[in-house]
Design an enzyme around this catalytic site. Sequence first.
Site, PDB file in Angstrom:
ATOM      1  N   LEU A  27      22.797   8.174  57.099  1.00 28.66           N
ATOM      2  CA  LEU A  27      22.979   7.535  55.786  1.00 28.66           C
ATOM      3  C   LEU A  27      24.372   7.736  55.216  1.00 28.66           C
ATOM      4  O   LEU A  27      24.884   6.900  54.496  1.00 28.66           O
ATOM      5  CB  LEU A  27      21.964   8.103  54.783  1.00 28.66           C
ATOM      6  CG  LEU A  27      20.497   7.879  55.082  1.00 28.66           C
ATOM      7  CD1 LEU A  27      19.636   8.697  54.130  1.00 28.66           C
ATOM      8  CD2 LEU A  27      20.159   6.399  54.975  1.00 28.66           C
ATOM      9  N   GLY A  28      24.947   8.868  55.515  1.00 29.62           N
ATOM     10  CA  GLY A  28      26.254   9.142  54.916  1.00 29.62           C
ATOM     11  C   GLY A  28      26.951  10.277  55.649  1.00 29.62           C
ATOM     12  O   GLY A  28      26.311  11.096  56.318  1.00 29.62           O
ATOM     13  N   THR A  31      32.962  15.417  54.148  1.00 27.56           N
ATOM     14  CA  THR A  31      33.588  16.633  54.638  1.00 27.56           C
ATOM     15  C   THR A  31      32.564  17.768  54.753  1.00 27.56           C
ATOM     16  O   THR A  31      32.685  18.642  55.589  1.00 27.56           O
ATOM     17  CB  THR A  31      34.707  17.089  53.682  1.00 27.56           C
ATOM     18  OG1 THR A  31      34.242  16.948  52.351  1.00 27.56           O
ATOM     19  CG2 THR A  31      35.968  16.270  53.874  1.00 27.56           C
ATOM     20  N   PHE A  32      31.534  17.718  53.871  1.00 27.36           N
ATOM     21  CA  PHE A  32      30.507  18.773  53.821  1.00 27.36           C
ATOM     22  C   PHE A  32      29.586  18.747  55.037  1.00 27.36           C
ATOM     23  O   PHE A  32      28.961  19.720  55.391  1.00 27.36           O
ATOM     24  CB  PHE A  32      29.646  18.566  52.576  1.00 27.36           C
ATOM     25  CG  PHE A  32      28.846  17.302  52.690  1.00 27.36           C
ATOM     26  CD1 PHE A  32      27.566  17.331  53.213  1.00 27.36           C
ATOM     27  CD2 PHE A  32      29.405  16.072  52.352  1.00 27.36           C
ATOM     28  CE1 PHE A  32      26.842  16.164  53.388  1.00 27.36           C
ATOM     29  CE2 PHE A  32      28.690  14.907  52.517  1.00 27.36           C
ATOM     30  CZ  PHE A  32      27.405  14.946  53.039  1.00 27.36           C
ATOM     31  N   GLY A  33      29.433  17.563  55.680  1.00 26.97           N
ATOM     32  CA  GLY A  33      28.456  17.387  56.750  1.00 26.97           C
ATOM     33  C   GLY A  33      27.918  15.974  56.759  1.00 26.97           C
ATOM     34  O   GLY A  33      28.670  15.034  56.520  1.00 26.97           O
ATOM     35  N   GLN A  34      26.620  15.835  57.005  1.00 27.17           N
ATOM     36  CA  GLN A  34      26.035  14.497  57.126  1.00 27.17           C
ATOM     37  C   GLN A  34      24.748  14.377  56.334  1.00 27.17           C
ATOM     38  O   GLN A  34      24.060  15.365  56.098  1.00 27.17           O
ATOM     39  CB  GLN A  34      25.692  14.226  58.594  1.00 27.17           C
ATOM     40  CG  GLN A  34      26.887  13.922  59.463  1.00 27.17           C
ATOM     41  CD  GLN A  34      26.525  13.964  60.937  1.00 27.17           C
ATOM     42  OE1 GLN A  34      26.321  15.033  61.505  1.00 27.17           O
ATOM     43  NE2 GLN A  34      26.421  12.788  61.529  1.00 27.17           N
ATOM     44  N   VAL A  35      24.411  13.144  55.954  1.00 26.41           N
ATOM     45  CA  VAL A  35      23.104  12.879  55.352  1.00 26.41           C
ATOM     46  C   VAL A  35      22.359  11.930  56.287  1.00 26.41           C
ATOM     47  O   VAL A  35      22.891  10.892  56.683  1.00 26.41           O
ATOM     48  CB  VAL A  35      23.236  12.246  53.951  1.00 26.41           C
ATOM     49  CG1 VAL A  35      21.859  11.971  53.360  1.00 26.41           C
ATOM     50  CG2 VAL A  35      24.026  13.157  53.013  1.00 26.41           C
ATOM     51  N   ASP A 148      30.864  15.096  39.023  1.00 23.11           N
ATOM     52  CA  ASP A 148      31.270  14.039  39.962  1.00 23.11           C
ATOM     53  C   ASP A 148      30.434  12.781  39.758  1.00 23.11           C
ATOM     54  O   ASP A 148      29.975  12.156  40.719  1.00 23.11           O
ATOM     55  CB  ASP A 148      31.184  14.526  41.409  1.00 23.11           C
ATOM     56  CG  ASP A 148      31.971  13.636  42.364  1.00 23.11           C
ATOM     57  OD1 ASP A 148      32.860  12.879  41.884  1.00 23.11           O
ATOM     58  OD2 ASP A 148      31.708  13.670  43.576  1.00 23.11           O
TER      59      ASP A 148
HETATM   60  P1  ADP Z   1      28.781  13.972  49.171  1.00 20.57           P
HETATM   61  O1  ADP Z   1      29.044  15.351  48.720  1.00 20.57           O
HETATM   62  O2  ADP Z   1      29.349  13.671  50.500  1.00 20.57           O
HETATM   63  O3  ADP Z   1      29.204  12.940  48.177  1.00 20.57           O
HETATM   64  P2  ADP Z   1      26.061  13.049  48.651  1.00 20.57           P
HETATM   65  O4  ADP Z   1      24.951  13.938  48.225  1.00 20.57           O
HETATM   66  O5  ADP Z   1      26.635  12.173  47.602  1.00 20.57           O
HETATM   67  O6  ADP Z   1      27.179  13.933  49.355  1.00 20.57           O
HETATM   68  O7  ADP Z   1      25.535  12.158  49.853  1.00 20.57           O
HETATM   69  C1  ADP Z   1      26.397  11.307  50.585  1.00 20.57           C
HETATM   70  C2  ADP Z   1      25.772   9.925  50.754  1.00 20.57           C
HETATM   71  O8  ADP Z   1      24.523  10.032  51.455  1.00 20.57           O
HETATM   72  C3  ADP Z   1      25.418   9.241  49.443  1.00 20.57           C
HETATM   73  O9  ADP Z   1      26.485   8.537  48.864  1.00 20.57           O
HETATM   74  C4  ADP Z   1      24.284   8.308  49.879  1.00 20.57           C
HETATM   75  O10 ADP Z   1      24.814   7.126  50.465  1.00 20.57           O
HETATM   76  C5  ADP Z   1      23.573   9.113  50.938  1.00 20.57           C
HETATM   77  N1  ADP Z   1      22.455   9.824  50.334  1.00 20.57           N
HETATM   78  C6  ADP Z   1      22.487  11.044  49.732  1.00 20.57           C
HETATM   79  N2  ADP Z   1      21.287  11.392  49.229  1.00 20.57           N
HETATM   80  C7  ADP Z   1      20.450  10.367  49.516  1.00 20.57           C
HETATM   81  C8  ADP Z   1      19.052  10.104  49.246  1.00 20.57           C
HETATM   82  N3  ADP Z   1      18.291  10.980  48.593  1.00 20.57           N
HETATM   83  N4  ADP Z   1      18.532   8.945  49.689  1.00 20.57           N
HETATM   84  C9  ADP Z   1      19.312   8.049  50.347  1.00 20.57           C
HETATM   85  N5  ADP Z   1      20.613   8.221  50.616  1.00 20.57           N
HETATM   86  C10 ADP Z   1      21.192   9.366  50.214  1.00 20.57           C
HETATM   87 MG    MG Z   2      28.494  11.961  46.677  1.00 25.52          MG
END
Ligand code: ADP
Ligand code: MG
Length: 399
Positions: A27-28, A31-35, A148
């Site tokens: 999903l994303g 720098t912290f890792g991956q979602v 943020d």
């Molecule tokens: P970062 O610190 O990289 O901004 P985020 O928590 O914002 O981390 O997550 C990065 C991306 O992952 C988000 O912009 C979104 O696209 C996806 N993502 C994060 N949490 C969710 C979630 N609960 N459901 C769907 N997508 C998510």
């Molecule tokens: Mg974010």
Amino acid sequence: VNSDLILSVNFVLVNRSQQRYIVKDILGQGTFGQVVKCQVSETDSHVAVKVIKNQDAYTQQALVEVHILGLLNSKFDPDDNNHIVRMLDYFVYQHHLCITFEMLGSNLYELIRMNSFKGLPLSIIQLFSKQILRALVVMKEAGIIHCDLKPENILISTSLNPAEIKIIDFGSACFEHRTVYSYIQSRYYRSPEVLLGYPYTTAIDMWSFGCIVAELFLGLPLFPGASEFDLLKRMTATLGLQPPDHILNVARNTNKFFKRIGHIEDTGDAGASIGCKSPYQILTEEEYEARERKKPVMGKQYFNFVTLEDIVKNYPHRKNLPDEEIAKENSTRLALIDFLKGLVEFDPVKRWSPLQAVRHPFVTGEPFTSPYRPLLETPRIPVSQTVMVDYKPGGGRLV
Ligand code: ADP
Ligand code: MG
């Protein structure tokens, strides 16, 4: 040390209770890792899992996210009524901290992009504003600053209610009484107090919120500062004001952006207008370059108008809008301008709080007739500290 898990479809993460999460989609990435999107094994449900890099700094920061979101979810929003993402679980898998969240949909930046950067209908912006403000009310109550807030960190729900949104990404959040970092917030949404190096509060999220509301309407960022200097120039031009003297007098970065053209006098609030009695004047690009020994990066102009009022009033109407709809839209735009003015207010003390903003006609839908004057916010006194005093009728004195 191998600090990256290679996550691909069908990779399995296992939590403390041996529950398995099967990766279905990425999903994303940051720098912290991956979602990743995961299916909870043996069920039909899906969750989003943030897999943090195996590095101490990232893990520490992610633990702050776990702590703050855990507190918000359980103590301040136990029934999930306030548009804050739910954290479901967290665990360490192969030396990686993993946090699982309810699965949500697209973020508001993606929504704006899908709409070809043309802005969203005002009715939807009103709806979203109400929801974001609910979250901000709760966060202020908890003394938590998101730090943020931006369209990328507001996600549309995938549940039955497609018009529901939630705030995510508490990875930069902090407690109001423990503000440690000075370099926070994404630039376009960065508040003047952070930019200037002045003590900050939950009011910085209200500034970001104002920028987001404007962007939802315009389809483009209100203050797309290409550098901090460019950002400050844009703020002062669009608002027709510069930050008040009482802030410039004590902010750490005042000398980076302003020159002194007089003595500091007690001009009160009058000094806030550009060129009006203030002993501070914002530098020209050339002066900035001479002082900082580098050219300021300046961005291009996005709008044909400079002031907030003109930008919003003259924004092109959607095609084929009937005349009576245009009249209604124009009056809602006046409410929007008034709403934005209370949010992108230089002075954090005057800037509206979430509770003040939530009663604005733009949010409540009441007809907008004259500039909104919010009720003064009474400081909250914890119940245990409330002192009961007997009032003696007639005597007119408190005993
Ligand atoms: P970062 O610190 O990289 O901004 P985020 O928590 O914002 O981390 O997550 C990065 C991306 O992952 C988000 O912009 C979104 O696209 C996806 N993502 C994060 N949490 C969710 C979630 N609960 N459901 C769907 N997508 C998510
Ligand atoms: Mg974010």
